[in-house]
Design an enzyme around this catalytic site. Structure first.
Site, PDB file in Angstrom:
ATOM      1  CG  HIS A 108     -23.993   3.793-116.767  1.00 12.14           C
ATOM      2  ND1 HIS A 108     -22.906   3.614-115.939  1.00 12.14           N
ATOM      3  CD2 HIS A 108     -24.162   2.612-117.405  1.00 12.14           C
ATOM      4  CE1 HIS A 108     -22.434   2.389-116.086  1.00 12.14           C
ATOM      5  NE2 HIS A 108     -23.184   1.771-116.972  1.00 12.14           N
ATOM      6  CG  ASP A 138     -21.817   5.669-113.451  1.00  8.69           C
ATOM      7  OD1 ASP A 138     -23.025   5.922-113.649  1.00  8.69           O
ATOM      8  OD2 ASP A 138     -21.215   4.728-114.009  1.00  8.69           O
ATOM      9  CB  SER A 212     -22.630  -1.177-115.378  1.00  8.11           C
ATOM     10  OG  SER A 212     -21.744  -1.016-116.453  1.00  8.11           O
TER      11      SER A 212
END
Length: 466
Positions: A108, A138, A212
């Protein structure tokens, strides 16, 4: 004989120093960890140029040309000033997997981005290209070119990870590069509602937007996870952080390197959790396994003989305790493999052999597909299925209305299609009434319904005193 007595203040100071030294010896040396392993952590700066579809009021509304309002709205939108959309930019984290420039981050972080710049610890910035990405886990794999070998991380053994262990996260929260936070592992094998193929590591290490894709280290300086998500009602850290286990990430990376995509096994069933009521209705001693609500047409499970109402209790030699475990097991098995499947059918265990196919790209499968049962004590009125559904080969009865009674207390709603009750197929309202008249009282029986293109078992109990 005169006894030697130390002054009270000296004893107190010695005790405090000894306690401090003991505490320091027990506390992890995060300083050394950060100094030694942070050079392999990178920032990921991305930018996306505006697309035509991002332009405000792009095009005219969908109004037929023969509409009396067409000319009015066309003139209105044509006279509106042009508003220029702005480029989008974001920041994430990652870590260097190999000295020749392979970098791991979250999918993402780089999704729909035109420019990706990897920032190294010495402030060098390198353009990166996406080798491949996998949205289900992901995980994304990037490649950068450098003049000299790059610092790398060590990969840990997920099998040695235990709840309660110290962990260290390094990343770029809110753009603050190479920020270090510490915590412990709170849980293993967490299954999140939107992710059916990742057994997440849960930690209480402070993770915020920008972390992230960054690494989660153990005290040996080994990466055991890729920080991916937080659970928050405010948008910031609230004590619940989730990381993709490193073995899952490495498996994805190897497949992306080899072919640019990830192939997962597909069983071809829709499943749900076995509740205590359903366990009793199926004659189980305790809730366990994954209850099959629907077998997909032309799928591996159908070819292997799996039926709706089967409870899958083992897959490829591994016990299935909760339904959420089955998609993880199936997804990590390569398509084409033949594996044993143990199911409970009519109270007896059977072993089937299934040859897995590849999981379709755009289909959400092998997950609990319906909401928890509605506990309102209502009744129901059923009718024939519409003619078009009969023509498509469907069978059962359509729930038109609900009234007070045991059926609705099991969670049946208007619009549901009842296809089976107490393991008997339902053909029409007359036969359904006969089956209901034969139901036992005082114990739950399974009812199979179709709802929103999915299948769901409910446990229905008729009270002994009606």
């Amino acid at each position: 004989m005169q006894r030697f007595r130390q002054p009270f203040w000296l004893v107190t100071v010695f005790t405090l120093l000894w306690s401090a030294a003991a505490s320091a010896a027990d506390y992890p040396d995060f300083v050394t960890l950060v100094e030694r392993y942070s050079p392999a952590v990178v920032s990921i700066n991305t930018k996306s140029e505006p697309k035509e579809k991002d332009r405000p009021w792009h095009g005219h509304p969908s109004i037929p040309e023969n509409s009396p309002f067409f000319d009015y709205f066309k003139k209105f939108f044509d006279q509106m000033p042009e508003l220029s959309p702005q480029p989008r930019s974001s920041v994430g984290s990652g870590f260097i997997l190999s000295a020749d420039g392979y970098v791991i981050t979250n999918a993402h972080v780089v999704e729909d981005m035109d420019s990706i710049i990897v920032g190294l610890s010495d402030r060098t910035e390198l353009p990166a290209e996406v080798v491949g990405k996998d949205t289900r886990s992901d995980i994304a794999l990037l490649k950068v070119k450098a003049d000299t070998p790059l610092p790398t991380v060590k990969i840990g053994n997920i099998g040695k990870v235990k709840v309660g262990q110290w962990v260290l996260a390094i990343g770029s929260p809110f753009g603050f590069e190479r920020s270090a936070t510490q915590g412990i592992i709170s849980a293993l094998g967490r299954n999140l509602p939107s992710d059916n193929y990742v057994p997440f590591i849960q930690t209480d290490a402070a993770i915020n937007p920008g972390n992230s894709g960054g690494p989660l280290f153990n005290l040996d300086g080994e990466v055991i996870g890729v920080n991916s998500q937080i659970y928050s009602r405010s948008g910031g850290y609230q004590g619940l952080s989730f990381a993709v286990p490193i073995d899952v990430a490495v498996d994805v990376v190897e497949q992306l390197k080899a072919g640019g995509k990830v192939a997962r096994g597909w069983l071809g069933v829709l499943i749900q959790e076995v509740t205590p009521e359903l366990a009793q209705s199926f004659g189980l001693d305790k809730p366990r396994g994954a209850l099959v609500g629907q077998v997909m047409d032309d799928g591996p499970a159908l070819a292997a003989g799996v039926q709706a109402g089967d409870i899958i209790v083992a897959f490829n030699g591994q016990p299935v305790r909760h339904s959420s475990e089955l998609p993880l097991m199936v997804g990590r098995t390569r398509p084409g493999n033949k594996v044993p499947l143990i199911v409970i059918r009519n109270g007896k265990e059977q072993t089937l052999t299934v040859q897995l196919q590849e999981l379709p790209e755009e289909t959400k499968l092998e997950q609990a597909i319906a909401e928890p049962p509605n506990r309102n004590r209502l009744g129901l009125i059923v009718t024939e299925l519409p003619a078009d559904q009969h023509q498509q080969g469907e069978s059962g009865v359509l729930v038109k209305d609900v009234k007070e009674g045991p059926a609705a207390s099991a969670g049946i709603r208007p619009g549901d299609i009842i296809t089976r009750i107490n393991n008997a197929e339902v053909a029409n309202p007359t036969q359904f009434a006969e089956l209901v008249g034969q139901l036992p009282t005082g114990r739950p029986v399974p009812v199979l319904i179709k709802r929103n293109n999915g299948a769901l078992f409910l446990a229905l109990t008729i009270a002994e005193k009606e």
